[in-house]
Scaffold this motif. Sequence first.
Motif, PDB file in Angstrom:
ATOM      1  N   UNK A 179       0.922  -1.157   0.090  1.00 26.51           N
ATOM      2  CA  UNK A 179      -0.093   0.017   0.371  1.00 26.51           C
ATOM      3  C   UNK A 179       1.222   1.239   0.071  1.00 26.51           C
ATOM      4  N   UNK A 180       2.362   1.460   0.055  1.00 26.82           N
ATOM      5  CA  UNK A 180       2.854   2.111   0.206  1.00 26.82           C
ATOM      6  C   UNK A 180       3.756   3.027  -1.463  1.00 26.82           C
ATOM      7  N   UNK A 181       4.056   3.489  -2.052  1.00 26.95           N
ATOM      8  CA  UNK A 181       4.685   3.716  -3.161  1.00 26.95           C
ATOM      9  C   UNK A 181       5.695   2.988  -3.034  1.00 26.95           C
ATOM     10  N   UNK A 182       6.421   2.168  -3.865  1.00 28.70           N
ATOM     11  CA  UNK A 182       7.550   1.471  -4.067  1.00 28.70           C
ATOM     12  C   UNK A 182       8.954   2.408  -4.786  1.00 28.70           C
ATOM     13  N   UNK A 183       8.416   2.211  -5.855  1.00 28.47           N
ATOM     14  CA  UNK A 183       9.095   3.234  -7.052  1.00 28.47           C
ATOM     15  C   UNK A 183       8.758   4.136  -8.236  1.00 28.47           C
ATOM     16  N   UNK A 184       9.682   4.972  -8.245  1.00 25.65           N
ATOM     17  CA  UNK A 184       9.050   5.843  -9.744  1.00 25.65           C
ATOM     18  C   UNK A 184      10.183   5.730 -10.475  1.00 25.65           C
ATOM     19  N   UNK A 185       9.318   5.638 -11.907  1.00 23.24           N
ATOM     20  CA  UNK A 185       9.494   5.239 -13.002  1.00 23.24           C
ATOM     21  C   UNK A 185       8.943   6.403 -14.385  1.00 23.24           C
ATOM     22  N   UNK A 186      10.247   6.976 -15.260  1.00 25.52           N
ATOM     23  CA  UNK A 186       9.680   7.580 -15.847  1.00 25.52           C
ATOM     24  C   UNK A 186      10.027   7.149 -17.691  1.00 25.52           C
ATOM     25  N   UNK A 187       8.159   6.961 -17.915  1.00 24.75           N
ATOM     26  CA  UNK A 187       8.347   6.548 -19.169  1.00 24.75           C
ATOM     27  C   UNK A 187       8.151   7.129 -20.666  1.00 24.75           C
ATOM     28  N   UNK A 188       9.421   7.211 -21.445  1.00 24.43           N
ATOM     29  CA  UNK A 188       9.973   8.200 -21.929  1.00 24.43           C
ATOM     30  C   UNK A 188       9.901   7.942 -23.696  1.00 24.43           C
ATOM     31  N   UNK A 189      10.386   8.720 -24.615  1.00 24.19           N
ATOM     32  CA  UNK A 189      10.503   8.092 -26.167  1.00 24.19           C
ATOM     33  C   UNK A 189      12.057   7.406 -25.712  1.00 24.19           C
ATOM     34  N   UNK A 190      12.653   8.369 -25.398  1.00 27.09           N
ATOM     35  CA  UNK A 190      14.172   7.534 -24.689  1.00 27.09           C
ATOM     36  C   UNK A 190      15.225   8.150 -23.932  1.00 27.09           C
ATOM     37  N   UNK A 191      15.966   7.540 -23.307  1.00 28.45           N
ATOM     38  CA  UNK A 191      16.649   8.539 -21.903  1.00 28.45           C
ATOM     39  C   UNK A 191      17.551   9.375 -22.491  1.00 28.45           C
ATOM     40  N   UNK A 192      17.863   9.403 -22.853  1.00 30.28           N
ATOM     41  CA  UNK A 192      19.268   9.851 -23.066  1.00 30.28           C
ATOM     42  C   UNK A 192      19.647  11.381 -22.992  1.00 30.28           C
ATOM     43  N   UNK A 193      18.278  12.009 -23.520  1.00 25.00           N
ATOM     44  CA  UNK A 193      18.083  14.031 -23.797  1.00 25.00           C
ATOM     45  C   UNK A 193      17.903  14.349 -22.296  1.00 25.00           C
ATOM     46  N   UNK A 194      16.524  13.154 -21.386  1.00 26.41           N
ATOM     47  CA  UNK A 194      15.648  13.809 -20.902  1.00 26.41           C
ATOM     48  C   UNK A 194      16.473  13.384 -19.261  1.00 26.41           C
ATOM     49  N   UNK A 195      17.271  12.393 -19.357  1.00 27.75           N
ATOM     50  CA  UNK A 195      18.370  12.085 -17.937  1.00 27.75           C
ATOM     51  C   UNK A 195      19.752  13.404 -17.869  1.00 27.75           C
TER      52      UNK A 195
END
Length: 257
Positions: free
Chosen positions: A139-155
């Motif tokens: 019942x607690x938030x365990x993880x957060x993930x950004x789902x995006x097209x590609x990771x390099x520029x947003x990272x």
Amino acid sequence: MTQSETRRIPGTPCWVSLMVHGLAATQEFYGALFGWEFSPGPQQFGPYVRALLDGQEVAGIGQLPPDRHLPIAWTTYLATDDADASAETIRHCGGTVGVGPLDAGEAGRMAIASDPSGAVFGVWQGGAHIGAALAGAPGTPAWNELVTRETSSVAKFYQALFGYDVEPVISADFDQVTLHLEGRPVASLHGAGNALPRDKGSHWMTYFEVADVDESALRVSELGGLVLKQPREDASGQAATVADPEGAVFTLVRSNH
């Protein structure tokens, strides 16, 4: 407890919240799914409750004004020591600040922004409220993930914002990086390529810990939600992607501890 003991390292996901049209029905859904109880939170933006497990705050749910037609989605908040400075950096690095920075009563100061790929997230400068008080239990938030097209520029954007160490997950099959702070993984970015849902675009995904993914996914259906991705094994454990009755998407996970 002094503020320094409770301070979250800037960039750490510290809170998740959801804005919906039907607050009572949403409380009923999550109460039945996760065993949450609710107490009133700051009301200056309209009706708002904090979800509690064993008396500890784990998430927030607020009611949208009837005329606001925003996508219904769980929002991940990243800790900051200075919401105004973070908002400035977000703008400077190609993001957009949609709300704030503004004070949420005594609780803290916040802003809601979107990164250059369009994913919405919040920054939270803790005052009386530093974020979720319980972790690891069902019942607690365990993880957060950004789902995006590609990771390099947003990272690069998130690195500029909070100085993360970015570690690629070495795999020929997918584009994934983990964000680390002080040597500890705190969040991940997943490049979905053309599999990124067109209607959702780039988005942050909240993972909630459950005791049994199959059982919880079934419960989501019984309570009027939808199972979008059936229970499956992945690197983090067993997971299923679901949506609540208003369409907010989240992932149920039983972590491999």
